[in-house]
Design an enzyme around this catalytic site. Structure first.
Site, short mmCIF file in Angstrom:
data_model
loop_
_atom_site.label_atom_id
_atom_site.label_comp_id
_atom_site.label_asym_id
_atom_site.label_seq_id
_atom_site.Cartn_x
_atom_site.Cartn_y
_atom_site.Cartn_z
N LYS A 1 0.85 -1.19 0.00
CA LYS A 1 0.00 0.00 0.00
C LYS A 1 0.89 1.25 0.00
O LYS A 1 1.89 1.29 0.72
CB LYS A 1 -0.90 -0.01 1.24
CG LYS A 1 -1.92 1.13 1.31
CD LYS A 1 -2.79 1.01 2.58
CE LYS A 1 -3.84 2.11 2.64
NZ LYS A 1 -4.64 2.03 3.88
N SER B 1 -9.73 -0.41 7.33
CA SER B 1 -9.16 -0.24 5.99
C SER B 1 -8.49 -1.47 5.40
O SER B 1 -8.16 -1.46 4.21
CB SER B 1 -8.15 0.92 6.00
OG SER B 1 -8.83 2.14 6.01
N SER C 1 -9.69 1.99 3.12
CA SER C 1 -8.84 2.78 2.25
C SER C 1 -7.83 1.94 1.46
O SER C 1 -7.31 2.43 0.45
CB SER C 1 -8.09 3.81 3.08
OG SER C 1 -7.18 3.16 3.96
#
Ligand SMILES: [Zn+2]
Lengths: 484, 481
Positions: A79, A178, A154
């Site tokens: 990420k 997330s 997210s």
């Protein structure tokens, strides 16, 4: 053979037996990226050259007869919230569009030392604020199960990348759900460890007291393998816990005899889609059939979770994001007339709407005269929620719930209604507030879209949590894949 | 109406630790800009603070030395405000639970003693330094500005006094006492020139006898003890005039201008920041073992007050001398080294140190431990006086030479022929000459004017170029008049 479809443990055997090379594996994954990335849009940055060089290195080790660890040669996506030295790290924000870190986050470093082949940096909601990856400063990521829908957020890019087989596993970060929420929406396994188990050093902070790094994998076994190498005390993170590192793969026992599982009734209430509830009811039956004792329990204060979270997280974020000011790195407005002008326009142009909304919320909550009513009160609620969990865990080994109240929603469906969007994390947020470990495992579909079962463990109770998740996975036998 | 001033000081001190407060970078002063930095003290995304245990220990030691209560539980807060010298745009500081509270410092003034309360001592990180190019060196109007983050993250201790100070002299004495204590503890060099000790003063006036406080001004840029005293004196005068003219005092921050000798408005209250303090979630609260704290207490070195007592009891020094000698650790160390070398009266050493030596050090702006005159110089010189080789008057001249060159007194005496003239015949001849050459003064002396005798002694000294033995000149002059 479509190597990109396999799991870490399957590929490790093939690498060790020299049935395949790390380079072949990397090339297989990159060919998959070439095929589907245009439609899914998981990656902000693809690091093909770095990856192929690393794969060569691993192949040399194998050829030289060196023993390799279970993650060596495994194509891994990260990420874009985690610093990677020399590789652009944007945090999904225009304000860091041009940012090349000078150091690597501890979690990524731990995995790089284990020999992972980093394929690239994945898309995310800007500064990890969001539940759909629509808040990315760059583009929207699509759910591989239905390209019209969001992958969740997210860490949407890190979820879609694994669901679409554009990486074998990935890392995400979880502040209010997330990792677990996009894992559920994309039909894969996503896990948030106990707060402090994985170092946050090098993880670009959203809300420091809630953030935690964790893996997205294709199954629970892979999750345990990655976790083994992700955790450990870090002198660079004062909040990192000191424990003897367990071997989490040893916890993967397919047996729930006598295990007590609580189901918080508040997480099976109105807000949850009835079709999802039905899928969860079935999952509970499967757990019982496997020997577990399942009973309803209550966490009375978690109805205040969302309110507390949307004070605490923005408050911390308002301070954490103050450093993005155009002075030392990142975007700076080119024609500022003075200091205040530079600050204001750099941040006005660099940050997106959701980030600005939360900075304002947080700034307000911490302001003189409002602190006690907002931040102080939210901390008290947080303590009550922790107490609720502690009480429940005197009776139960783990708690289970749906991971999300709905399946993946349409792109654009909730962007104009932040409150509706915030409700996507209603089942996951209480776990962050209490600092507990939580995992989402696929447990079925509703109208062709995946549903996640959340298993919540005690503090540092990852082993029991993984055992329950693994047993469920084995008896459920999930094998569906998105058709891309 | 008569007014009383109410003064409180905030003293910031950079701690003398090897590494910075929350990272491993060096705290060395004067290195090339931005070379003592890392992702943590540059506020790079994702970096995290790790507290420096030594700095925490230094603050607790300071608290113990000035009789504070030590908090067994303490924590760091974030103080939020934007400024380019602050890498994170928040400063890690302390808020409601500082490391130390409720201490005090005893002061001995010229003719009275007083006690100044210490409200709190807390620990925080220093900021970087800004350099403004163009625009008269200020940020407003500058062409551009540069930031040096070498200082960013250096451990900074803040000592906040109660508003117990009543005069600029007390303020100066308090600040000097704090410095003496910190230097004795070895927690800071308290070098005001390099900014490792910085003093801000809050001052308000109120009618004598009234309890409630007046509106205060905060004075900044007090870069020396002298400017602390002068800045406060100016501010008292300014506020007194304003109050007497019926004007209201505005709550504001004022800047002391050393060259203009005035203070001027820096910012008023409406520009006061809302710092939005909250506990730093990156740092776990600190808890201390009372036994560890008692261990630190037991290990405290001798502090200025104890040293002063010892000088009075062991060396028989008057309180005034003892007070001045312990004002800095280096002065006390110099005195003790000199006394140890010298067999005679310690008061003689004290006189020279507090007299000539201090005078020359002050006029040349040199620290006592950096000067050319060492204890061995002073002792050798006093021994020359004691054995009659030189007179006290010559010694003064010798001292100046010693201070300039660092040569030993005996060498200077030989080189310059400074020995005292003690020969009876030689002096007698000079005395006779003086009597012959100054008949008027001789007459005045006989008329009973004592002053004339002094004049004649002076003339004799002049003829010996100051080397005549004064006792001998006195005796012979009296005999022959
Ligand atoms: Zn540093």
């Amino acid at each position: 053979m479509e190597l990109f479809k396999l799991t870490i443990h399957e590929l490790h055997e093939k690498l060790v037996s020299k049935e395949i090379s790390a380079k072949e594996l990397a090339q297989s994954v990159f060919s998959r990226i070439d095929d589907v990335e245009e439609r899914v849009k998981s990656y902000i940055t693809v690091t093909r050259d770095v990856a192929l060089a690393k794969a060569d290195e691993i192949d040399k080790k194998i050829a030289g007869g060196e023993r390799i660890g279970p993650l060596a040669g495994i194509p891994t996506a990260i990420k874009d919230v985690m610093n990677t030295e020399g590789i652009r790290t944007t945090c999904g924000s225009k304000i860091l569009d041009n940012y090349i870190p000078v150091y690597t986050s501890t979690a990524v470093k731990n995995l790089l030392e284990e020999g992972i082949v980093m394929t690239g940096k994945t898309n995310m909601d800007e500064f990890a604020m969001g539940s759909s990856t629509e808040n990315s400063g760059f583009f929207v990521t699509h759910n591989p199960w239905d390209l019209e829908r969001v992958p969740g957020g997210s860490s949407g890019g890190s979820a879609s990348v694994v669901a679409a087989d554009e990486a074998i596993f990935s890392l995400g970060s979880d502040t209010g759900g997330s990792i677990r929420q996009p894992a559920a929406l994309c039909g894969i396994v996503g896990m948030k460890p106990t707060y402090g188990l994985v170092s946050r050093f090098g993880l670009i902070a959203f809300a420091s007291s809630l953030d935690q790094i964790g893996p997205f994998t294709k199954d629970v076994t892979d999750c345990a393998i990655v976790l083994n190498h992700l955790i450990g005390h870090d002198i660079n993170d004062s909040t990192s816990v000191k424990i003897d590192k367990p071997d989490y793969t040893k916890a993967l026992v397919n047996d729930l005899n006598g295990i007590k599982i609580g189901v918080p009734k508040e997480l099976m209430a109105e807000g949850i889609d009835s079709k999802i509830k039905a899928v969860i009811e079935n999952s509970l039956k499967l757990l019982e059939a496997n020997g577990a004792v399942v009973a309803e329990t209550s966490l009375p204060n978690i109805e205040h979770s969302l309110s507390a979270y949307y004070i605490i997280a923005p408050a911390e974020a308002s301070s954490n994001l103050a450093r993005f000011d155009g002075v030392r790195y990142g975007y700076r407005v080119p024609d500022a007339v003075d200091l205040i002008d530079m600050y204001m326009r750099t941040r006005a142009e660099g940050f997106g709407d959701e980030v600005k909304r939360r900075i304002m919320l947080g700034t307000y909550a911490l302001s003189a005269g409002y602190y006690d009513a907002y931040y102080g009160q939210a901390q008290k609620v947080r303590t009550l929620i922790i107490d609720d969990f502690n009480r429940a865990f005197t009776d139960y080994d783990v708690l289970v719930s749906p991971t999300t109240p709905t399946t993946a929603f349409k792109i654009g469906e909730k962007v104009d209604d932040p409150l509706k969007m915030y409700l996507s994390d209603i089942c996951t947020i209480p776990v962050n507030l209490a600092g507990l470990p939580g995992i989402s495992v696929p447990c079925g579909t509703v109208d062709g879209l995946p549903v996640g079962l959340q298993v919540i463990g005690k503090t540092l109770g990852e082993e029991m949590m993984l055992r329950v998740a693994y047993s469920f996975e084995q008896s459920f036998g999930w094998s569906e894949k998105p058709k891309l | 109406m008569e007014f009383e001033s109410v003064i409180g000081l905030e003293i910031h001190v950079e701690l003398d630790t090897e590494s910075k407060m929350f990272c491993g970078c060096s705290t060395r002063f004067g290195e090339a800009p931005n070379t003592q930095t890392c992702p943590v003290c540059l506020g790079m995304p994702g970096s995290l603070p790790v507290p420096n245990k030594k700095a925490v220990e230094y603050v607790i030691r300071t608290g113990l030395a000035i009789f504070c209560d030590i908090s067994l539980f303490s924590q760091f807060h974030r103080k939020n405000y934007f400024y380019p010298d602050m890498p994170k745009n928040y400063q890690i500081s302390q808020y409601d639970i500082p490391l130390c509270i409720d201490g005090h410092v005893d002061l001995e003034m010229e003719d009275y003693a007083t006690t100044i309360g210490v409200t709190r001592i807390h620990l925080e990180e220093d900021t970087g330094k800004l350099l403004h190019i163009g625009g008269a060196g200020r940020i407003a109007g500058a062409d551009y500005s540069q930031v040096d983050f070498n200082r960013a993250g250096v451990p900074l201790m803040e000592i906040v006094s109660e508003p117990d100070i009543r005069t600029p002299e007390e303020a100066k004495a308090y600040a000097q006492k704090i410095r003496a204590i910190l230097v004795s503890l070895g927690v800071s060099d308290c070098n005001m020139d390099q900014g490792s000790m910085r003093v801000d003063a809050n001052i308000s006036l109120r009618p004598v006898g009234r309890e409630e406080l007046g509106v205060k001004a905060e004075l900044k840029n007090l870069n020396s003890f002298r400017s602390l005293q002068r800045g406060l004196a100016y501010e008292i005068e300014r506020q007194t005039k304003a109050l007497q003219n019926g004007e209201a005092i505005v709550q504001e921050t004022r800047h002391w201008d050393e060259t203009k000798n005035t203070t001027s408005t820096l910012r008023t209250k409406e520009y006061a920041h809302d710092y939005r303090y909250f506990p730093d979630p990156d740092l776990v609260p600190m808890e201390f073992d009372p036994e560890w704290i008692e261990g630190l207490r037991a290990e405290l070195p001798e502090l200025p007050d104890e040293r002063k007592e010892r000088y009075m009891s062991d060396f028989g020094l008057p309180a005034h001398d003892a007070n001045l000698l312990v004002e800095t650790k280096a002065t006390g160390d110099f005195f003790e080294a000199a006394v140890a070398l010298y067999g005679g009266d310690a008061k003689i050493m004290s006189n020279w140190i507090l007299g000539d030596l201090t005078y020359y050090l002050n006029s040349e702006n040199v620290e006592i431990d950096a000067g050319e005159v060492k204890p061995a110089h002073l002792v050798e010189m006093v021994e020359l006086i004691d054995d009659g080789t030189i007179s006290g008057k010559i010694a003064k001249e010798l001292f100046s030479e010693m201070f300039k060159t660092g040569k030993m007194p005996k060498a200077i005496v030989e080189e310059k022929g400074m020995t005292q003239i003690s020969g009876q015949d030689e002096i007698a001849k000079i005395v006779d000459d003086v009597i012959a050459q100054n008949p008027d003064a001789v007459q005045e002396f006989h008329d009973g004017k004592e002053r004339a005798f002094g004049f004649l002694v002076g003339q004799a000294m002049r003829l010996t170029k100051g080397r005549g033995n004064p006792q001998l000149i006195n005796r012979l002059l009296k005999e022959r008049l």
